[in-house]
Design a protein around this motif. Structure first.
Motif, PDB file in Angstrom:
ATOM      1  N   GLU A 181      32.576  24.749  78.977  1.00 22.22           N
ATOM      2  CA  GLU A 181      33.971  24.301  79.021  1.00 22.22           C
ATOM      3  C   GLU A 181      34.961  25.383  78.607  1.00 22.22           C
ATOM      4  OE1 GLU A 181      35.380  21.645  80.305  1.00 22.22           O
ATOM      5  OE2 GLU A 181      33.458  20.854  80.952  1.00 22.22           O
TER       6      GLU A 181
ATOM      7  N   GLY B  10      34.232  15.412  73.998  1.00 18.26           N
ATOM      8  CA  GLY B  10      32.917  15.043  74.504  1.00 18.26           C
ATOM      9  C   GLY B  10      32.143  14.207  73.503  1.00 18.26           C
TER      10      GLY B  10
ATOM     11  N   TRP C 210      24.902  15.613  76.331  1.00 16.39           N
ATOM     12  CA  TRP C 210      26.309  15.221  76.438  1.00 16.39           C
ATOM     13  C   TRP C 210      26.419  14.172  77.532  1.00 16.39           C
ATOM     14  CZ3 TRP C 210      29.642  16.694  72.828  1.00 16.39           C
ATOM     15  CH2 TRP C 210      29.275  17.768  72.019  1.00 16.39           C
TER      16      TRP C 210
ATOM     17  N   ASN D 119      37.304  17.589  80.851  1.00 19.62           N
ATOM     18  CA  ASN D 119      36.301  18.553  81.316  1.00 19.62           C
ATOM     19  C   ASN D 119      36.743  19.205  82.622  1.00 19.62           C
ATOM     20  OD1 ASN D 119      35.764  15.698  82.006  1.00 19.62           O
ATOM     21  ND2 ASN D 119      34.235  16.562  83.394  1.00 19.62           N
TER      22      ASN D 119
ATOM     23  N   TYR E  57      28.611  19.644  81.622  1.00 17.99           N
ATOM     24  CA  TYR E  57      28.254  18.992  80.357  1.00 17.99           C
ATOM     25  C   TYR E  57      27.143  17.963  80.551  1.00 17.99           C
ATOM     26  CZ  TYR E  57      30.766  14.660  81.496  1.00 17.99           C
ATOM     27  OH  TYR E  57      31.175  13.485  82.071  1.00 17.99           O
TER      28      TYR E  57
ATOM     29  N   ILE F 153      27.883  23.995  75.291  1.00 17.12           N
ATOM     30  CA  ILE F 153      29.085  23.223  75.609  1.00 17.12           C
ATOM     31  C   ILE F 153      30.332  24.095  75.486  1.00 17.12           C
ATOM     32  CG2 ILE F 153      29.496  22.257  73.293  1.00 17.12           C
ATOM     33  CD1 ILE F 153      29.834  20.329  76.606  1.00 17.12           C
TER      34      ILE F 153
END
Length: 153
Positions: free
Chosen positions: A100, A32, A45, A51, A56, A96
């Motif tokens: 993820e 990212g 982001w 992803n 994000y 994040i």
């Protein structure tokens, strides 16, 4: 400083491609790119590869908070191992990682015209740490992204 994020002219395509290239090069799970917003200190982001969802895009952290905010405020790379077990603070401070489902991550700063304004983050969902050689590759990728960012804006 203005970043033309996700515009229709295709200017953002090199950044998306750079994330995809790093994803393939390192055989990692997630890459990212976060940039400090042009209208304040918050960090968002903007680009990702690997992803699992688009969460994000909705993540914004304050300067000095989260991985991206901490890397920009300190100007130093940051690694996270075995998330959420080996962190300072609470897991919610690392959105994040949560969005993820990352267990390991390594993030490095990116400069825009000599000022820290971005972060390149590489992460794994598995229990596979980011090796020292991969960390060097990530630093090299960040330098390439800096050149791209500085030449396109």
């Amino acid at each position: 400083m203005e970043f033309n994020v996700c515009n229709k002219s295709g200017k953002d395509q090199p950044f998306k491609q750079a994330c995809e290239h790093v994803l393939e090069e390192l055989n990692c799970d997630f890459v990212g790119l976060a940039l400090q917003n042009s209208n304040g200190p918050d960090v968002s982001w903007h680009y990702a590869a690997g992803n699992r969802n688009d969460k994000y895009k909705r993540i914004t952290v304050r300067y000095g908070k989260g991985i991206a905010g901490k890397v920009i405020s300190t100007g130093r790379p940051m690694g996270i191992e075995d998330f959420p077990n080996n962190i300072l603070g609470k897991a919610l401070e690392y959105p994040i990682m949560l969005a993820e489902n990352l267990s390991y991550a390594f993030a490095v700063p990116i400069q825009f015209k000599g000022v820290l304004k971005g972060v390149l983050l590489v992460g794994n969902r598995t229990k596979q740490p980011i090796s020292e050689s991969d960390q060097h590759t990530i630093l090299d990728a960040a330098k390439r992204l800096e050149k791209e960012l500085n030449s396109s804006i």
